[in-house]
Each structure stands twice: as structure tokens, then as C-alpha cells.
Design a protein around this motif. Sequence first.
Motif, PDB file in Angstrom:
ATOM      1  N   ALA A  34      -6.936   8.611  -1.194  1.00 45.22           N
ATOM      2  CA  ALA A  34      -6.600   8.810   0.217  1.00 45.22           C
ATOM      3  C   ALA A  34      -7.155   7.670   1.068  1.00 45.22           C
ATOM      4  N   PHE A  35      -8.178   7.024   0.557  1.00 42.18           N
ATOM      5  CA  PHE A  35      -8.702   5.833   1.223  1.00 42.18           C
ATOM      6  C   PHE A  35      -9.402   4.954   0.199  1.00 42.18           C
ATOM      7  N   THR A  50      -7.433   3.708   5.149  1.00 44.26           N
ATOM      8  CA  THR A  50      -6.833   4.986   4.781  1.00 44.26           C
ATOM      9  C   THR A  50      -5.395   4.778   4.325  1.00 44.26           C
ATOM     10  N   ASN A  51      -5.021   5.537   3.321  1.00 38.87           N
ATOM     11  CA  ASN A  51      -3.673   5.474   2.766  1.00 38.87           C
ATOM     12  C   ASN A  51      -2.686   5.983   3.817  1.00 38.87           C
ATOM     13  N   SER A  52      -1.600   5.256   4.029  1.00 40.47           N
ATOM     14  CA  SER A  52      -0.616   5.647   5.041  1.00 40.47           C
ATOM     15  C   SER A  52       0.030   6.985   4.716  1.00 40.47           C
ATOM     16  N   GLU A  53      -0.033   7.422   3.454  1.00 43.36           N
ATOM     17  CA  GLU A  53       0.544   8.701   3.065  1.00 43.36           C
ATOM     18  C   GLU A  53      -0.437   9.867   3.217  1.00 43.36           C
ATOM     19  N   GLY A  81      -8.395   0.250   9.122  1.00 38.05           N
ATOM     20  CA  GLY A  81      -6.956   0.429   9.318  1.00 38.05           C
ATOM     21  C   GLY A  81      -6.343   1.198   8.168  1.00 38.05           C
ATOM     22  N   ARG A  82      -5.049   1.020   7.991  1.00 37.58           N
ATOM     23  CA  ARG A  82      -4.306   1.778   6.975  1.00 37.58           C
ATOM     24  C   ARG A  82      -3.762   0.815   5.928  1.00 37.58           C
ATOM     25  N   TYR A  83      -3.331   1.392   4.814  1.00 37.27           N
ATOM     26  CA  TYR A  83      -2.715   0.590   3.759  1.00 37.27           C
ATOM     27  C   TYR A  83      -1.614   1.393   3.076  1.00 37.27           C
ATOM     28  N   THR A  84      -0.730   0.665   2.392  1.00 34.45           N
ATOM     29  CA  THR A  84       0.294   1.306   1.571  1.00 34.45           C
ATOM     30  C   THR A  84       0.224   0.713   0.169  1.00 34.45           C
ATOM     31  N   LEU A  85       0.570   1.523  -0.808  1.00 29.27           N
ATOM     32  CA  LEU A  85       0.652   1.082  -2.203  1.00 29.27           C
ATOM     33  C   LEU A  85       2.096   1.187  -2.660  1.00 29.27           C
ATOM     34  N   THR A  86       2.600   0.138  -3.275  1.00 33.43           N
ATOM     35  CA  THR A  86       3.944   0.176  -3.850  1.00 33.43           C
ATOM     36  C   THR A  86       3.897  -0.507  -5.215  1.00 33.43           C
ATOM     37  N   PRO A  87       4.716  -0.054  -6.153  1.00 31.71           N
ATOM     38  CA  PRO A  87       4.760  -0.714  -7.463  1.00 31.71           C
ATOM     39  C   PRO A  87       5.275  -2.138  -7.318  1.00 31.71           C
ATOM     40  N   ALA A  88       4.639  -3.079  -8.027  1.00 26.86           N
ATOM     41  CA  ALA A  88       5.086  -4.473  -7.998  1.00 26.86           C
ATOM     42  C   ALA A  88       5.842  -4.810  -9.277  1.00 26.86           C
ATOM     43  N   ILE A  95      -0.524  -3.946  -2.510  1.00 26.12           N
ATOM     44  CA  ILE A  95      -1.241  -3.293  -1.421  1.00 26.12           C
ATOM     45  C   ILE A  95      -0.946  -4.063  -0.146  1.00 26.12           C
ATOM     46  N   GLU A  96      -0.487  -3.343   0.862  1.00 30.25           N
ATOM     47  CA  GLU A  96      -0.237  -3.956   2.165  1.00 30.25           C
ATOM     48  C   GLU A  96      -1.172  -3.296   3.169  1.00 30.25           C
ATOM     49  N   PHE A  97      -1.947  -4.131   3.877  1.00 29.11           N
ATOM     50  CA  PHE A  97      -2.909  -3.637   4.840  1.00 29.11           C
ATOM     51  C   PHE A  97      -2.360  -3.763   6.258  1.00 29.11           C
ATOM     52  N   PHE A  98      -2.679  -2.792   7.091  1.00 30.79           N
ATOM     53  CA  PHE A  98      -2.293  -2.796   8.502  1.00 30.79           C
ATOM     54  C   PHE A  98      -3.562  -2.751   9.346  1.00 30.79           C
TER      55      PHE A  98
END
Length: 104
Positions: A34-35, A50-53, A81-88, A95-98
Motif C-alpha cells: 500500500a506504500f 502511497t500506492n495510487s490504488e 506523494g503517490r506512485y503506480t506500479l505497472t508491468p514492464a 514505478i511512476e512517482f507523482f
Amino acid sequence: MNLKPLGLVTEIVESAGMGISYAYEDLAFLEHNAFLLEFTADNKELLIHTNSEAEASEIKDSIAKLINVAATYGMTFTDGGRYTLTPADDENIRIEFFEPSQPG
């Protein structure tokens, strides 16, 4: 080379009732995802992303506990801030950070 205090951070995380599942470079991934934590240039400060989801209301108590435990060890954990995880690809993630002010 500036070594990061992973052992101390692991102790803090475990004292807060959580665990680190994986550490890579300057990031420490917590078991629940979650984070995550990011080491900064100051070995006494870490950023909490924190995870955006994740529902903020569901993790706020866990983050508050982590911040309080860190303070007893003389460390500061602040909002990163927040981050997202996506398969590469098959074995990697992206990992994309905001920034804290941006939506995630």
C-alpha cells in the motif's frame, strides 16, 4: 558511497507491525504494497510513497504508526506523494512517482 540504514529502517518497520518484502537501491517495498519507503540523501529521513490504488483512509493509521515509531528512533518519515506500479515485461515492473500535490 553513502550506505543507507536498511537495518534500522527494517527494525522500525517491524516495530510498527509491518515487514519489508524487498529492498532495491533507495527503495524499500513493504509486504502489503500500500506504500513504499524511499531513502533520501539524509540518512535520518525517508519518504513514504502511497500506492495510487490504496484507499488513503484504510492506510492512514498504518502510516501514522510508522511515523511515530520512526520518531522514537530519531528518524523522520515524510509524505513523498503517490506512485503506480505497472508491468514492464515478464520479470520487471515500472514505478511512476507523482509529487504530493499531483493526483495519482
